[in-house]
Design a protein around this motif. Structure first.
Motif, short mmCIF file in Angstrom:
data_model
loop_
_atom_site.label_atom_id
_atom_site.label_comp_id
_atom_site.label_asym_id
_atom_site.label_seq_id
_atom_site.Cartn_x
_atom_site.Cartn_y
_atom_site.Cartn_z
N GLU A 155 -8.17 -1.09 9.78
CA GLU A 155 -7.92 0.26 9.27
C GLU A 155 -9.08 1.17 9.70
OE1 GLU A 155 -5.10 0.55 8.68
OE2 GLU A 155 -4.23 -0.85 7.25
N ASP A 216 1.72 -0.58 3.90
CA ASP A 216 1.46 -0.76 5.34
C ASP A 216 2.77 -0.71 6.13
OD1 ASP A 216 -1.18 -2.06 4.21
OD2 ASP A 216 -1.53 -1.62 6.32
N GLU A 245 -0.90 -3.54 13.14
CA GLU A 245 -0.22 -3.32 11.86
C GLU A 245 0.64 -4.53 11.48
OE1 GLU A 245 -1.16 -0.26 10.59
OE2 GLU A 245 -0.46 -1.21 8.76
N HIS A 248 -1.04 -6.78 9.13
CA HIS A 248 -1.21 -6.28 7.76
C HIS A 248 0.03 -6.59 6.94
CE1 HIS A 248 -4.07 -3.11 9.74
NE2 HIS A 248 -4.30 -4.34 10.13
FE LIG Z 1 -2.36 -1.20 8.09
#
Ligand SMILES: [Fe+2]
Ligand SMILES: [Fe+2]
Length: 482
Positions: A155, A216, A245, A248
């Protein structure tokens, strides 16, 4: 290098954008860097900043073999500027400029709109790190601790990604926005982060898993829409961010699933087959399934607010301008301009929820939200395999989109999780059966006992099926100094 091969690690800032030859931007980033490190040290993880963590770092931007793993102290992490490879002769895929060459510079007429999109996306990245900063102290295992920190450093890198675009393509106001991204604080009364869900607390690890599962995933949808952008540097930036991503959401999905698994296993061992025997289940040191459902209800509603108003001229303008597309725009087969089509939207009309066809351009937020719903529902169906396999009569569900909303039309009403309208009194009477109560939160907090020996897991969560990078679950993912 702009064609996106290996990353240049020679300078202070790893990159594949030719930073060593771009003095102006390099200077701007090097000026911003100390403030970032200060922010990371004061607002990043509150514990274990100086302990080596088994982290992945990007070493390329191709689809395979883009990351390497190794022990890193977080403040020494190689944050960098990484863009996915350019697509030759790319054209603007949608909107009024559809078919024109993609922009390599900011289109003057859309400058303010584009800057705002970058700032809003950029603001969410440090916000989530701030929200999660106290979780390290109560990590249920070294494996989970490492995953938390991996999400945090990435992030942080996503913030770098947006700051690069601001500094490279916008002059002084871009640099000012980049500074402001380090000044706002999640949950601060005076200088909060820009979006509501990013000012909420993430007080425990179930909240963290729900956040990475639900919120997310909103990030994924927003990045996917921006990855379609006619502004090519934004498109390339977001395409690479999407590869990170995915991890996540993996952390969120497997985290919730392992929590459910542990509860179901403990119930089976104790001979409990009624999921609603909450006190008995809690006495086993696990989180009862109805409370997990309530946590999901809360995080789902908070995340839906991130999609904005049902009817939005901003969304229509950003699409028309060719700046922000739809999810998988390049796979859709309509005219990609939407000037004459409609889209069905659930609305509040005279106190009732009704489906209404509205101009497709003004319904783009809802279209993205509907794509999000599909993606999220598939994840919840995967959670449900756990009680299903165990023969338990319990299934997780997503609440109605009108439930517990603070943004958009439904913020004016109260409904139950099925979308039935409630009076204020009915809501007050039933709130605690739909959302985590103070007691529920206290109970969850009581379970948040750290587990810090390799291979050790807290009472409420099952070990992962596999470790990270082919390592076993009992690998020492974080080398905590004694
Ligand atoms: Fe993320
Ligand atoms: Fe991110």
């Amino acid at each position: 290098m702009p064609d996106g091969g290996q990353i240049d690690y020679d300078g202070l800032i790893p990159n594949n954008v030719g930073l060593s030859a771009d003095l102006r931007v390099r200077k701007a980033l090097e000026t911003w860097h100390p403030g970032y490190i200060d922010w990371w040290k004061s607002m990043g993880p509150a514990v274990f900043q100086n302990d080596p963590v088994y982290l992945r770092t990007a070493v390329g931007v191709g689809s395979e073999g883009w990351a390497k793993f190794g022990f890193v102290r977080m403040p020494e992490y190689k944050w960098g500027i990484l863009l996915a490879p350019a697509v030759g002769n790319r054209t603007i895929p949608f909107g009024a400029h559809k078919g024109e060459p993609a922009w390599q510079e900011v289109p003057g007429e859309y400058r303010a709109m584009l800057r705002r999109l970058l700032v809003i996306q950029g603001d969410t990245e440090p916000a989530s790190v701030e929200q999660q900063r106290h979780l390290g102290a109560t990590a249920p295992s070294l494996y989970d601790l490492r995953n938390l920190f991996q999400v945090n450093v990435e992030e942080g890198r996503h913030l770098w990604a947006m700051v690069y675009l601001l500094q490279k393509y916008f002059g002084r106001d871009g640099r000012e926005e980049a500074q402001d991204l380090l000044k706002r604080r999640s949950g601060d009364a005076d200088t909060p982060r820009m979006l509501g869900a990013f000012n909420e607390r993430t007080p425990d690890w179930l909240s963290f898993f729900m956040f990475t599962f639900f919120t997310d995933r909103d990030g994924k949808m927003q990045l996917a829409a921006l990855a379609q952008s006619g502004f090519d540097p934004l498109s390339r930036t977001c395409r690479f961010m999407l590869t990170e991503e995915a991890h996540h959401m993996f952390v969120g999905e497997t985290g919730v699933t392992r929590t459910i698994q542990r509860t179901v296993d403990a119930m089976a061992a104790a001979g409990i087959d009624d999921p609603y025997q909450i006190e008995k289940v809690r006495a086993l040191g696990v989180i009862d399934l109805p409370t997990i459902q309530k946590k999901a209800n809360l995080h789902f509603a908070l995340t839906l607010d991130l999609f904005g108003n049902e009817i939005s001229t901003n969304a229509a303008n950003a699409f028309n301008a060719g700046l922000k597309g739809r999810y998988q725009e390049d796979k859709l087969t309509d005219d990609h301009q939407l000037t004459s089509s409609v889209y069905p939207v659930l609305r509040l009309r005279d106190g009732a929820l009704v489906q209404e066809d509205v101009p497709a351009l003004s319904a783009l937020n809802m279209r993205l939200r509907d794509d999000y719903l599909t993606d999220t529902a598939a994840g919840v169906a995967r959670w449900n395999r756990v009680p299903e396999r165990a023969g338990l009569a319990f299934r997780f569900t997503l609440p109605h989109v009108a439930f517990n909303r603070r943004i958009g039309e439904f913020s004016a009403v109260r409904t139950d999780t099925e979308g039935r309208l409630l009076t204020a009194d009915q809501w007050a009477a039933r709130q605690d059966e739909m959302l985590p109560s103070a007691d529920d939160n206290l109970f969850i907090a009581s379970l948040m006992q750290p587990a810090r020996q390799p291979g050790q897991y807290a009472s409420w969560i099952a070990p992962p099926r596999q470790g990270i990078d082919g390592k076993p679950g009992d690998f020492e993912y974080v080398r905590i100094a004694e």
